[in-house]
Design an enzyme around this catalytic site. Structure first.
Site, mmCIF file in Angstrom:
data_model
loop_
_atom_site.group_PDB
_atom_site.id
_atom_site.type_symbol
_atom_site.label_atom_id
_atom_site.label_comp_id
_atom_site.label_asym_id
_atom_site.label_seq_id
_atom_site.Cartn_x
_atom_site.Cartn_y
_atom_site.Cartn_z
ATOM 1 C CG ASP A 330 0.912 22.896 46.214
ATOM 2 O OD1 ASP A 330 -0.342 22.585 46.412
ATOM 3 O OD2 ASP A 330 1.213 24.159 46.611
ATOM 4 C CD GLU A 331 4.587 23.989 49.255
ATOM 5 O OE1 GLU A 331 5.389 24.739 49.605
ATOM 6 O OE2 GLU A 331 3.371 24.370 49.733
#
Length: 644
Positions: A330-331
């Site tokens: 993620d991210e």
């Protein structure tokens, strides 16, 4: 007020002698069990429950547990501790029977629970099913069954027949140990609380920008250096392989699968700081203790990156008994999309090569995945749909419903609010099958409630943010969709409060939940002293004080959130003359139902309020005989109270 002060001094003059004679009292919670004929208050609600009117069974000194294995030992440990009865474990006879005679068609975690006049029988096909039935059985007993010390009976269970099995196979909770480190004992405590509600997956977020928490022998500085700090600059810590083995063993005994996560290619600053060669420029960045995200990335073009990833996954897979390994994903804002896609594809192959199944946050759907991959949804239907299109399945963690680190409301001192406030009804108010249109239930592996710990520094804070919302997520994951009903759930959830209190488990007392009245001491957070009726004087107008906690009846208070009354010695806590002015004394007085006796407790702020003002230790005093007054709420410890 001068007459009041003189009366107070006269009463206090004899208090010390009489207090020395007070007796020790134990916490006396309300029964929080259903009235005869009413359905038992069980969370998660069973698939089928039938009451057998006029039938009951009582645990006694001679009751035995008929069965074998860990589940029998587990149940005996719970019951012996609180009842004082021996509960011998035998292989024949009657009492509480744990039977593995369930048919082959019975689901892995399914069980049947029958209470008759002759005894209790829990039937399943597996030990796992027996344990789920045992957790239900505990909720049929009075809350004091959860006590760590022996309590008086009776221990009577009404007749009932329950058949039950889970809706989803994955019912998880995530604990972020990277941003703040939690010890092995704290993780065990977290496991025990989750297991009560049939949670069967513990997702451990083991590495992030702020800390690396697991020993990797081939890259030792990851733990010794990368694990040496945490958010806010604390000492951090890490798990040795022996520590991790103990966590996975303890979880496995409760039929909970540990899913370890090493977040990559982003969220990797702790690793990059530990080994300069993992950085594209060969320069190690400093350790970070802030909460920023999206700035770090492994160097995708370096072959050493993949040697590093292979070593980490190889060692982590070898020490993880469960089938899954979570790679985060993620991210990764500082990783170019083509690089990200290539990285995830290659890492997915590495996970498979070491005998594990790939799990990642929804973003991994952008890459080519193994067909048995699991994507964890946290807001992007596009990425989640891509996981499903490749044959994978989804675990749902919608931030606006399931993120346990979101504040309950604007007054919550812990947590974040980027996904909004999540009160209990909102945590309960969703269905995984309707989050993404077109995703069938067969493509849903389950649900998970993540607890990110940017603001959570200890297990008490973790429990406050987890309870009661985890119970809501657990019911969504376990119970049939047809049973989903807020009014029923809130009533059953309220019955959990006394159980948590007697277990000394911290929780948020949401005003949306009809918590039962509970009895015990009221303790000042700033003083660690108890709200006290001096000299046991139950006359109207006796002013209340702080005094060293001693277990006396004059320090035993019953708070009923339904009517706001706080009672001791047969009288009510009262604001003198119903005067809302700052400095007005708080006294004992005959209960009369007026607003001067209606108190509201906010467990987020720990404030007790009446007439719009906060119960306060006068002058912020912390010593014995400090008087109690009301004053304008300001949030300091002299206005914070721990209730039973």
């Amino acid at each position: 007020m001068e007459a009041t002060r003189l009366r107070r001094l006269a009463v206090i003059a004899t208090a010390a002698v009489l207090l020395a004679l007070s007796s020790t009292a134990t916490l006396n919670t309300a029964t929080a069990v259903a009235a005869p004929g009413d359905p038992p208050r069980i969370v998660p609600v069973p698939a089928s429950l039938t009451i057998t009117a006029g039938t009951s069974f009582s645990l006694t000194q001679s009751t035995a547990i008929v069965g074998s294995g860990f589940v029998a030992e587990y149940l005996a440990g719970v019951l012996r501790r609180s009842t004082g009865f021996p509960f011998p474990i035998t292989t024949s006879g009657s009492g509480i029977t744990l039977s593995l005679s369930g048919p082959a068609t019975m689901a892995q975690e399914a069980y049947r629970l029958d209470v008759t006049a002759q005894g209790v029988t829990i039937t399943a096909r597996t030990q796992e099913g027996l344990l789920r039935g045992v957790q239900t059985f505990r909720q049929l007993l009075p809350p004091k069954v959860e006590s760590p010390t022996v309590q008086a009976g009776p221990w009577t269970i009404d007749g009932v027949s329950i058949t039950d099995q889970p809706r989803f196979a994955w019912r998880g909770v995530m604990l972020d140990v990277a941003r703040h480190f939690f010890t092995v004992d704290e993780v065990k405590r977290f496991i025990d609380q989750a297991a009560l509600y049939k949670v069967n997956v513990l997702h451990l977020h083991l590495a992030d920008d702020q800390g690396w928490r697991i020993q990797i022998d081939s890259w030792p500085r990851l733990a010794t250096y990368g694990g040496s700090t945490e958010v806010g600059g604390g000492p951090g810590g890490h798990y040795t392989k022996q520590d991790y083995a103990e966590i996975t063993r303890y979880a496995a005994d409760r039929f909970m699968t540990v899913v370890p996560e090493i977040d990559m290619p982003g969220h990797t600053n702790a690793a990059l700081a530990s080994y300069a060669e993992l950085n594209c420029d060969g320069q190690a960045p400093p350790l970070r203790t802030d909460t920023a995200v999206g700035y770090s990335s492994l160097c995708i073009s370096k072959e050493i990156t993949y040697r590093f990833v292979d070593d980490v996954i190889r060692e982590l897979a070898a020490m993880t008994p469960g089938p899954y390994l979570h790679i985060g994903g993620d991210e990764a804002h500082n990783t170019a999309k083509p690089d990200y896609m290539a990285f995830v594809k290659r890492v997915g192959e590495t996970v498979a090569a070491h005998g594990k199944k790939l799990v990642g946050w929804q973003e991994i759907g952008q890459a080519t995945l193994p067909t048995d991959a699991t994507g964890q949804y946290w807001g992007s239907a596009t990425h989640a749909n891509s996981v499903v299109a490749q044959g994978g399945k989804l675990v749902f963690s919608p931030p606006g419903n399931a993120y346990l680190d979101m504040k309950y409301n604007q007054n919550t001192p812990l947590g974040l609010d980027w996904a909004g406030y999540i009160e209990v009804q909102k945590a309960y108010g969703w269905d995984p099958a309707t989050v993404i249109g077109g995703v069938s239930e067969s493509s849903i592996r389950g649900v998970e409630a993540p607890l990110w710990t940017e603001t959570i520094a200890n297990i008490e804070d973790a429990e406050f943010m987890t309870n009661p919302r985890l119970a809501a997520i657990a019911e969504i994951g376990w119970s049939p969709a047809s049973t989903h009903d807020w009014q029923s759930f809130s009533t059953r959830l309220g019955a959990q409060g006394p159980r948590w209190s007697i277990r000394k488990t911290n929780y948020y007392r949401s005003t949306q939940v009809p918590w039962p009245a509970m009895t015990g001491r009221i303790t000042g957070v700033g003083s660690a002293k108890c709200v006290d009726v001096p000299a046991f004087n139950s006359q109207d107008g006796t002013d209340l004080i702080l005094y060293t906690c001693n277990g006396g009846a004059n320090q035993s208070w019953t708070y009923d959130p339904a009517n706001g009354e706080i009672r001791s010695l047969g009288k009510c806590m009262d604001v003198e003359y119903a005067n809302p002015g700052d400095g007005t004394a708080v006294q004992l007085y005959t209960c009369n139902g007026t607003t001067a006796q209606k108190w509201t407790y906010d467990s987020a702020t720990r404030n007790l309020t009446a007439l719009g003002k906060c119960l306060t230790a006068d002058g912020a005093g912390t010593t014995n005989f400090t008087e109690l007054v009301i004053s304008t709420c300001h949030g300091a410890p002299d206005q914070q109270w721990a209730l039973p």
